[in-house]
Design a protein around this motif. Structure first.
Motif, PDB file in Angstrom:
ATOM      1  N   TYR A 144     -48.240 -41.672 -24.803  1.00 56.11           N
ATOM      2  CA  TYR A 144     -46.892 -41.832 -25.343  1.00 56.11           C
ATOM      3  C   TYR A 144     -45.822 -41.143 -24.491  1.00 56.11           C
ATOM      4  N   ASP A 145     -46.031 -39.881 -24.200  1.00 59.17           N
ATOM      5  CA  ASP A 145     -45.010 -39.116 -23.481  1.00 59.17           C
ATOM      6  C   ASP A 145     -44.710 -39.728 -22.118  1.00 59.17           C
ATOM      7  N   LYS A 146     -45.747 -40.078 -21.387  1.00 58.64           N
ATOM      8  CA  LYS A 146     -45.562 -40.652 -20.052  1.00 58.64           C
ATOM      9  C   LYS A 146     -44.796 -41.977 -20.122  1.00 58.64           C
ATOM     10  N   LYS A 147     -45.091 -42.762 -21.140  1.00 62.19           N
ATOM     11  CA  LYS A 147     -44.477 -44.081 -21.263  1.00 62.19           C
ATOM     12  C   LYS A 147     -43.064 -44.011 -21.842  1.00 62.19           C
ATOM     13  N   PHE A 148     -42.869 -43.163 -22.854  1.00 62.23           N
ATOM     14  CA  PHE A 148     -41.614 -43.217 -23.606  1.00 62.23           C
ATOM     15  C   PHE A 148     -40.562 -42.193 -23.193  1.00 62.23           C
ATOM     16  N   THR A 149     -40.950 -41.053 -22.621  1.00 59.02           N
ATOM     17  CA  THR A 149     -39.934 -40.073 -22.231  1.00 59.02           C
ATOM     18  C   THR A 149     -38.883 -40.681 -21.306  1.00 59.02           C
ATOM     19  N   PRO A 150     -39.264 -41.394 -20.248  1.00 56.58           N
ATOM     20  CA  PRO A 150     -38.226 -41.996 -19.403  1.00 56.58           C
ATOM     21  C   PRO A 150     -37.340 -42.990 -20.173  1.00 56.58           C
ATOM     22  N   ARG A 151     -37.927 -43.724 -21.097  1.00 57.01           N
ATOM     23  CA  ARG A 151     -37.142 -44.691 -21.880  1.00 57.01           C
ATOM     24  C   ARG A 151     -36.186 -43.984 -22.832  1.00 57.01           C
ATOM     25  N   PHE A 152     -36.625 -42.868 -23.406  1.00 49.59           N
ATOM     26  CA  PHE A 152     -35.742 -42.088 -24.283  1.00 49.59           C
ATOM     27  C   PHE A 152     -34.562 -41.535 -23.489  1.00 49.59           C
ATOM     28  N   VAL A 153     -34.853 -40.923 -22.330  1.00 49.73           N
ATOM     29  CA  VAL A 153     -33.790 -40.341 -21.511  1.00 49.73           C
ATOM     30  C   VAL A 153     -32.793 -41.419 -21.090  1.00 49.73           C
ATOM     31  N   THR A 154     -33.305 -42.527 -20.600  1.00 49.40           N
ATOM     32  CA  THR A 154     -32.429 -43.616 -20.164  1.00 49.40           C
ATOM     33  C   THR A 154     -31.597 -44.146 -21.322  1.00 49.40           C
ATOM     34  N   GLY A 155     -32.235 -44.343 -22.473  1.00 48.63           N
ATOM     35  CA  GLY A 155     -31.533 -44.883 -23.636  1.00 48.63           C
ATOM     36  C   GLY A 155     -30.459 -43.957 -24.156  1.00 48.63           C
ATOM     37  N   ILE A 156     -30.784 -42.665 -24.271  1.00 45.69           N
ATOM     38  CA  ILE A 156     -29.797 -41.700 -24.766  1.00 45.69           C
ATOM     39  C   ILE A 156     -28.650 -41.588 -23.764  1.00 45.69           C
ATOM     40  N   ALA A 157     -28.979 -41.488 -22.477  1.00 49.73           N
ATOM     41  CA  ALA A 157     -27.937 -41.369 -21.454  1.00 49.73           C
ATOM     42  C   ALA A 157     -27.027 -42.598 -21.429  1.00 49.73           C
ATOM     43  N   ALA A 158     -27.586 -43.773 -21.690  1.00 49.40           N
ATOM     44  CA  ALA A 158     -26.801 -45.012 -21.645  1.00 49.40           C
ATOM     45  C   ALA A 158     -25.943 -45.217 -22.892  1.00 49.40           C
ATOM     46  N   HIS A 159     -26.465 -44.843 -24.061  1.00 52.88           N
ATOM     47  CA  HIS A 159     -25.798 -45.216 -25.316  1.00 52.88           C
ATOM     48  C   HIS A 159     -25.112 -44.067 -26.040  1.00 52.88           C
ATOM     49  N   ALA A 160     -25.458 -42.818 -25.710  1.00 49.92           N
ATOM     50  CA  ALA A 160     -24.839 -41.687 -26.416  1.00 49.92           C
ATOM     51  C   ALA A 160     -24.997 -40.404 -25.611  1.00 49.92           C
ATOM     52  N   PRO A 161     -24.505 -40.374 -24.374  1.00 51.92           N
ATOM     53  CA  PRO A 161     -24.727 -39.190 -23.530  1.00 51.92           C
ATOM     54  C   PRO A 161     -24.096 -37.917 -24.085  1.00 51.92           C
ATOM     55  N   GLU A 162     -23.079 -38.065 -24.924  1.00 50.50           N
ATOM     56  CA  GLU A 162     -22.401 -36.889 -25.472  1.00 50.50           C
ATOM     57  C   GLU A 162     -23.058 -36.358 -26.741  1.00 50.50           C
TER      58      GLU A 162
END
Length: 196
Positions: A155-173
């Motif tokens: 899970y961590d290997k697969k989803f951590t990059p997706r979480f970071v990308t998603g949060i940075a793209a949609h709600a970085p603040e």
């Protein structure tokens, strides 16, 4: 993912800062691996602060008998639910971050070790053997299989990059609190005056 990349991409906050934000938050998103404690923490915070508890698994993703709800219908339900004034939602599906993150006042990211998550899932399976737990859709009898264990292990290997990308793209603040252990979770609840 490298921790330095994480720290520059997201607006991480410490436990004390997050506790203050939780007290005034109207909408909180709790993400992380299965067995990490998302539902338990979400329900405690919902009760303590009068937030509507939304279980992604129960209310959006699954239909009876472990049938996945069609994606378009999921997005319609999410759109309606996140428009509400006060809620706490547990669920990690990054494909709906574009709908959920912009409405969140705070993200709590449960980054509990995979061994603890697997142990928790086994305990949960024993506790709810032959039954449906409250956080699941009706007719979704608690189960565990090798595919699910493998999902947690990777899970961590697969989803951590997706979480970071998603949060940075949609709600970085939006502030993000990382909880990396059961102890840290208990300490947060202590700060909030909520029984662990």
């Amino acid at each position: 993912m490298d921790q330095s990349v994480l720290s520059t991409a997201l607006n991480f906050v410490d436990d004390v800062t997050a506790a203050g934000q939780i007290r005034s938050a109207n909408r909180i998103l709790v993400i992380g691996c299965s067995g990490g404690g998302k539902s338990t923490l979400s329900q405690k915070l919902a009760q303590r602060f009068g937030l509507t508890y939304i279980s992604f698994d129960r209310d959006i993703f699954w239909m009876p008998g472990w049938t996945e709800r069609p994606r378009t219908e999921q997005r319609e339900i999410i759109t309606e639910m996140v428009a509400r004034e006060r809620w706490i939602m547990d669920g990690s599906n990054p494909s709906s971050f574009d709908l959920r993150l912009p409405r969140a006042d705070l993200v709590i990211w449960m980054q509990i070790s995979r061994l603890v998550c697997i142990w928790s899932v086994f305990k949960r399976w024993i506790m709810f053997f032959g039954r449906t737990r409250p956080e699941m859709a009706p007719g979704c009898i608690e189960k565990i299989d090798w595919e699910f264990v493998r999902f947690i292990w990777t899970y961590d290997k697969k989803f951590t990059p997706r979480f970071v990308t998603g949060i940075a793209a949609h709600a970085p603040e939006v502030p993000v609190l990382q909880l990396k252990s059961r102890r840290q979770t208990r300490e947060l609840l202590d700060l909030l005056g909520t029984p662990a």
